[in-house]
Design a protein around this motif. Structure first.
Motif, PDB file in Angstrom:
ATOM      1  N   ARG A 184       1.124  -0.970   0.104  1.00 50.51           N
ATOM      2  CA  ARG A 184      -0.160   0.050   0.055  1.00 50.51           C
ATOM      3  C   ARG A 184       0.922   1.205   0.182  1.00 50.51           C
ATOM      4  O   ARG A 184       0.171   2.211  -0.770  1.00 50.51           O
ATOM      5  CB  ARG A 184      -1.542   0.012   1.071  1.00 50.51           C
ATOM      6  N   ALA A 185       1.713   1.160   1.254  1.00 54.26           N
ATOM      7  CA  ALA A 185       2.627   2.085   0.660  1.00 54.26           C
ATOM      8  C   ALA A 185       3.328   2.539  -0.331  1.00 54.26           C
ATOM      9  O   ALA A 185       3.772   4.035  -0.811  1.00 54.26           O
ATOM     10  CB  ALA A 185       3.347   2.226   2.143  1.00 54.26           C
ATOM     11  N   ILE A 186       3.922   1.363  -0.416  1.00 57.62           N
ATOM     12  CA  ILE A 186       4.416   1.724  -2.806  1.00 57.62           C
ATOM     13  C   ILE A 186       3.400   2.341  -3.352  1.00 57.62           C
ATOM     14  O   ILE A 186       4.471   3.167  -4.381  1.00 57.62           O
ATOM     15  CB  ILE A 186       5.652   0.205  -2.472  1.00 57.62           C
ATOM     16  N   ALA A 187       2.391   1.802  -2.960  1.00 58.57           N
ATOM     17  CA  ALA A 187       1.972   2.488  -4.434  1.00 58.57           C
ATOM     18  C   ALA A 187       1.792   3.714  -4.174  1.00 58.57           C
ATOM     19  O   ALA A 187       1.706   4.807  -5.476  1.00 58.57           O
ATOM     20  CB  ALA A 187       0.600   1.014  -4.421  1.00 58.57           C
ATOM     21  N   GLY A 188       1.177   4.405  -3.595  1.00 59.11           N
ATOM     22  CA  GLY A 188       1.158   5.445  -2.739  1.00 59.11           C
ATOM     23  C   GLY A 188       2.388   6.877  -3.421  1.00 59.11           C
ATOM     24  O   GLY A 188       1.970   7.325  -4.043  1.00 59.11           O
ATOM     25  N   VAL A 189       3.797   6.206  -2.652  1.00 55.33           N
ATOM     26  CA  VAL A 189       5.015   6.535  -3.544  1.00 55.33           C
ATOM     27  C   VAL A 189       4.570   6.828  -5.110  1.00 55.33           C
ATOM     28  O   VAL A 189       4.917   7.220  -5.608  1.00 55.33           O
ATOM     29  CB  VAL A 189       5.988   6.076  -2.803  1.00 55.33           C
ATOM     30  N   ALA A 190       4.193   5.881  -5.453  1.00 52.84           N
ATOM     31  CA  ALA A 190       4.990   4.634  -7.193  1.00 52.84           C
ATOM     32  C   ALA A 190       3.457   6.356  -7.490  1.00 52.84           C
ATOM     33  O   ALA A 190       3.701   6.730  -8.569  1.00 52.84           O
ATOM     34  CB  ALA A 190       4.606   3.967  -7.117  1.00 52.84           C
TER      35      ALA A 190
ATOM     36  N   GLY B   2       4.182   9.668 -10.220  1.00 51.13           N
ATOM     37  CA  GLY B   2       3.566   9.835 -11.684  1.00 51.13           C
ATOM     38  C   GLY B   2       3.753   8.573 -12.412  1.00 51.13           C
ATOM     39  O   GLY B   2       4.163   8.373 -13.473  1.00 51.13           O
ATOM     40  N   VAL B   3       4.250   6.509 -11.700  1.00 53.39           N
ATOM     41  CA  VAL B   3       4.335   5.888 -12.010  1.00 53.39           C
ATOM     42  C   VAL B   3       3.240   5.039 -11.835  1.00 53.39           C
ATOM     43  O   VAL B   3       2.693   4.933 -10.631  1.00 53.39           O
ATOM     44  CB  VAL B   3       6.046   5.162 -12.227  1.00 53.39           C
ATOM     45  N   ILE B   4       3.232   3.591 -12.293  1.00 52.15           N
ATOM     46  CA  ILE B   4       2.840   2.657 -11.080  1.00 52.15           C
ATOM     47  C   ILE B   4       3.780   1.940 -10.725  1.00 52.15           C
ATOM     48  O   ILE B   4       4.715   1.203 -10.789  1.00 52.15           O
ATOM     49  CB  ILE B   4       1.922   2.389 -12.143  1.00 52.15           C
ATOM     50  N   VAL B   5       3.563   0.232  -9.755  1.00 47.93           N
ATOM     51  CA  VAL B   5       4.598   0.151  -9.307  1.00 47.93           C
ATOM     52  C   VAL B   5       3.664  -1.387  -9.100  1.00 47.93           C
ATOM     53  O   VAL B   5       2.034  -1.985  -9.093  1.00 47.93           O
ATOM     54  CB  VAL B   5       4.935   0.403  -8.040  1.00 47.93           C
ATOM     55  N   ALA B   6       4.700  -2.156  -9.682  1.00 50.97           N
ATOM     56  CA  ALA B   6       3.796  -4.173  -9.996  1.00 50.97           C
ATOM     57  C   ALA B   6       4.921  -5.156  -9.485  1.00 50.97           C
ATOM     58  O   ALA B   6       6.385  -4.432  -9.734  1.00 50.97           O
ATOM     59  CB  ALA B   6       3.806  -3.986 -11.550  1.00 50.97           C
TER      60      ALA B   6
END
Length: 151
Positions: free
Chosen positions: A88-94, A98-102
């Motif tokens: 959840r935290a890294i999705a907010g950072v992404a 301006g990117v997405i994280v997967a």
């Protein structure tokens, strides 16, 4: 709603009479939303993750990646909580970057000769495997299991 099979499997371990301590490492790649190509923002994301208290986050081989390692766990539920919190935290950072994280085996598309994280270890690996870097754009999830010696 039933839990995903992998979580159900972890929970079945909790009912086992002999549970070994374990930890999970998960690697993530940052992607450009329109193209789904890796974006080298791992270092910036790592700074933000650390600022959020995720000291177990670290750089990964490619500059478009980051890794998180849970602490030593004794139940699937505890591992799930820790890993989900980081996700959840890294999705907010992404999102802020301006990117997405997967967390995916490989990006959908990628550049030839991607940027490698500047750590000495990764530069040495890049130099050793040379042209293979183009095909080494992968993310993984690793389970580390603690097993007591039998002697």
């Amino acid at each position: 709603m039933r839990p995903a099979p992998r979580i159900a499997q972890l929970r079945s371990v909790e009912r086992s009479p002999r549970v070994h301590p374990f930890g999970i490492e998960e690697e993530f790649v940052f992607l450009d939303p329109p193209t789904m190509r890796p974006v080298p923002v791992g270092a910036r994301a790592l700074v933000e993750a650390k600022a959020l208290g995720f000291d177990a986050a670290s750089s990964e081989f490619l500059a478009s990646q980051i890794e998180f390692a849970t602490g030593v766990q004794h139940t699937g539920a505890a591992a799930e909580v820790e890993l989900a919190g980081f996700r959840r935290a890294i999705a907010g950072v992404a999102d802020r970057l301006g990117v997405i994280v997967a967390s995916t085996g490989a990006p959908f598309d990628s550049d030839v000769a991607p940027d490698v994280s500047p750590a000495e270890r990764y530069v040495r690996i890049r130099d050793d495997i040379a042209a293979m870097v183009d095909d080494h754009q992968v993310c993984g999830m690793h389970l580390h299991l603690g097993i007591a010696p039998s002697w």
